[in-house]
Structures are given as structure tokens and as C-alpha cells.
Design a protein around this motif. Structure first.
Motif, PDB file in Angstrom:
ATOM      1  N   GLN A  87      41.040  52.790  30.634  1.00 13.91           N
ATOM      2  CA  GLN A  87      40.972  54.229  30.849  1.00 13.91           C
ATOM      3  C   GLN A  87      42.344  54.804  30.569  1.00 13.91           C
ATOM      4  N   LEU A  88      42.443  56.109  30.559  1.00 16.12           N
ATOM      5  CA  LEU A  88      43.703  56.751  30.188  1.00 16.12           C
ATOM      6  C   LEU A  88      44.809  56.515  31.193  1.00 16.12           C
ATOM      7  N   ARG A  89      44.458  56.512  32.462  1.00 18.28           N
ATOM      8  CA  ARG A  89      45.502  56.289  33.472  1.00 18.28           C
ATOM      9  C   ARG A  89      45.422  54.863  34.003  1.00 18.28           C
ATOM     10  N   MET A  90      46.455  54.443  34.683  1.00 19.92           N
ATOM     11  CA  MET A  90      46.524  53.083  35.221  1.00 19.92           C
ATOM     12  C   MET A  90      45.494  52.888  36.333  1.00 19.92           C
ATOM     13  N   CYS A  91      44.961  51.682  36.404  1.00 21.19           N
ATOM     14  CA  CYS A  91      44.125  51.296  37.539  1.00 21.19           C
ATOM     15  C   CYS A  91      45.054  50.844  38.658  1.00 21.19           C
ATOM     16  N   VAL A  92      44.678  51.143  39.859  1.00 22.88           N
ATOM     17  CA  VAL A  92      45.473  50.733  41.009  1.00 22.88           C
ATOM     18  C   VAL A  92      44.830  49.488  41.609  1.00 22.88           C
ATOM     19  N   LEU A  93      45.638  48.472  41.803  1.00 22.96           N
ATOM     20  CA  LEU A  93      45.164  47.198  42.329  1.00 22.96           C
ATOM     21  C   LEU A  93      45.775  46.947  43.696  1.00 22.96           C
ATOM     22  N   LYS A  94      44.912  46.685  44.645  1.00 25.39           N
ATOM     23  CA  LYS A  94      45.355  46.348  45.998  1.00 25.39           C
ATOM     24  C   LYS A  94      44.963  44.891  46.254  1.00 25.39           C
ATOM     25  N   LEU A  95      45.943  44.094  46.658  1.00 25.31           N
ATOM     26  CA  LEU A  95      45.674  42.692  46.985  1.00 25.31           C
ATOM     27  C   LEU A  95      45.382  42.550  48.462  1.00 25.31           C
ATOM     28  N   PRO A  96      44.477  41.652  48.842  1.00 26.28           N
ATOM     29  CA  PRO A  96      44.238  41.419  50.267  1.00 26.28           C
ATOM     30  C   PRO A  96      45.463  40.785  50.917  1.00 26.28           C
ATOM     31  N   PHE A  97      45.576  40.941  52.222  1.00 27.33           N
ATOM     32  CA  PHE A  97      46.707  40.374  52.954  1.00 27.33           C
ATOM     33  C   PHE A  97      46.435  38.906  53.256  1.00 27.33           C
ATOM     34  N   SER A  98      46.623  38.072  52.266  1.00 20.86           N
ATOM     35  CA  SER A  98      46.452  36.635  52.463  1.00 20.86           C
ATOM     36  C   SER A  98      47.215  35.904  51.368  1.00 20.86           C
ATOM     37  N   VAL A  99      47.574  34.682  51.673  1.00 19.79           N
ATOM     38  CA  VAL A  99      48.249  33.842  50.695  1.00 19.79           C
ATOM     39  C   VAL A  99      47.186  33.309  49.752  1.00 19.79           C
TER      40      VAL A  99
END
Length: 189
Positions: free
Chosen positions: A156-168
Motif C-alpha cells: 500500500q502507499l503508506r507503511m504498515c505498522v507492525l506490533k510484536l507480542p511481548f514475548s521472547v
């Protein structure tokens, strides 16, 4: 080839040569094909009828899934096909490569379920391209102990936002390839 098509005996011999290939060789050939084409190839031979159920390479692309260029699959039909393949396949077969090009299903968790299904099957290479926003990488993928290569891309034209879960996680990851992806938590960088 025309002569061979006219001679039924010749056609049978060619079919026998293809059918006599060892299963790993057929799987390797299938690895270069979209899953829809692998499923269609199962009609070529009785020996291949159920072979697609054990193929360790799955590739789904919403833009090329239909063999008829005039037909555009609905999002629901695409989802039904992916669900059908994942439910029908032999669950004990590890997935060596899973490739998914799809629209974002931000509100219905469909992609999330698919990711977890292949993570449970020990996916080694995971390639996800979405046409929309990626919000959170599922915990099941982050903690997948077999995952060696991860490719995430946003179309898409703008960046995708990626959130990682709080885990190793990503204990065996050797390759990370990100395209047009931004991390939500800047403390990770």
C-alpha cells in the motif's frame, strides 16, 4: 507432441513416466506452483489424486488464484479455499514454506488463524504480503521454534505498522526480510 496425442499408447507411456517419479521429486516440482495449480494437478493421475494433501509447500496469492483470467475470486471464496486446503492437508506433514499474498483481514482474524495453523505444522519459511495493514504478529509465529526465515511485506502507499507480542521468540530465525513495514514499539529497534 501432436503425434503422441493422437496415439493413445504413447499418452499412457508419458503418463506412466510422470507418475513413476518419486514423491519427493513431484513435491519439488509442486513447490514452484501455486497451491490452486497443485490441487488441479491432482486430476492428472490417480497416483497424484491425494498427493497434494502431503505437499510441504503452500502458496496462496489472491491476485492469481483463479486459473480463469476472466474470473475474479471474491474474498470469501479465497478464504474458503485457503481454509479448505489447511483443513484437508495431512496435519502431520511439516510445512517447509508457506507463502500468502492476501488482503488484510484486520477485523475477522482469518489470517491470524492461518498463521497459527502453519506454525503448529512447524513452518520453516513464512512469507506474508498483505494489501492493507498488518497490526500484530501472532504470538504463535513469534514463538514457532521451527521458523528460520520470515518475510513480511505491505502493498500500500503508506507503511504498515507492525506490533510484536511481548514475548521472547524467533529462536531459530536466520533471515528477516521486511518491506514497507514499521515497528510500533520503537524500543525494539
Amino acid at each position: 507432441m501432436v503425434v503422441c496425442l493422437e496415439n493413445p499408447k504413447c499418452r499412457e507411456d508419458d503418463d506412466d513416466r510422470l507418475c513413476s517419479l518419486p514423491e519427493p521429486v513431484i513435491h519439488q516440482i509442486f513447490s514452484f506452483m501455486e497451491t490452486i495449480d497443485v490441487v488441479s494437478a491432482s486430476a492428472v493421475s490417480r497416483k497424484w489424486r491425494y498427493l497434494w494433501l502431503s505437499v510441504p509447500y503452500l502458496s496462496f496469492d489472491v491476485s492469481t488464484i483463479s486459473s480463469n483470467p476472466q474470473e475474479i475470486w471474491s474474498h470469501e471464496k479465497f478464504k474458503d479455499f485457503v481454509n479448505w486446503v489447511l483443513l484437508s492437508q495431512n496435519g502431520s506433514v511439516s510445512i517447509q514454506r508457506f507463502r500468502l499474498y492476501c488482503l488484510s483481514y484486520a477485523n475477522d482474524y482469518t489470517v491470524y488463524r492461518w498463521v497459527c495453523a502453519v506454525a503448529r505444522r512447524n513452518v520453516q519459511v513464512f512469507d506474508l504480503t498483505v494489501y492493507g495493514e498488518v497490526t500484530e504478529l501472532p504470538h504463535c509465529l513469534v514463538t514457532c521454534e521451527s521458523l528460520e526465515a520470515l518475510k513480511l511485506a505491505c502493498r500500500q502507499l503508506r507503511m504498515c505498522v507492525l506490533k510484536l507480542p511481548f514475548s521472547v521468540g524467533f529462536s531459530r530465525l536466520k533471515s528477516l526480510d521486511l518491506h514497507n513495514v514499521e515497528f510500533l514499539d520503537h524500543n525494539l529497534l
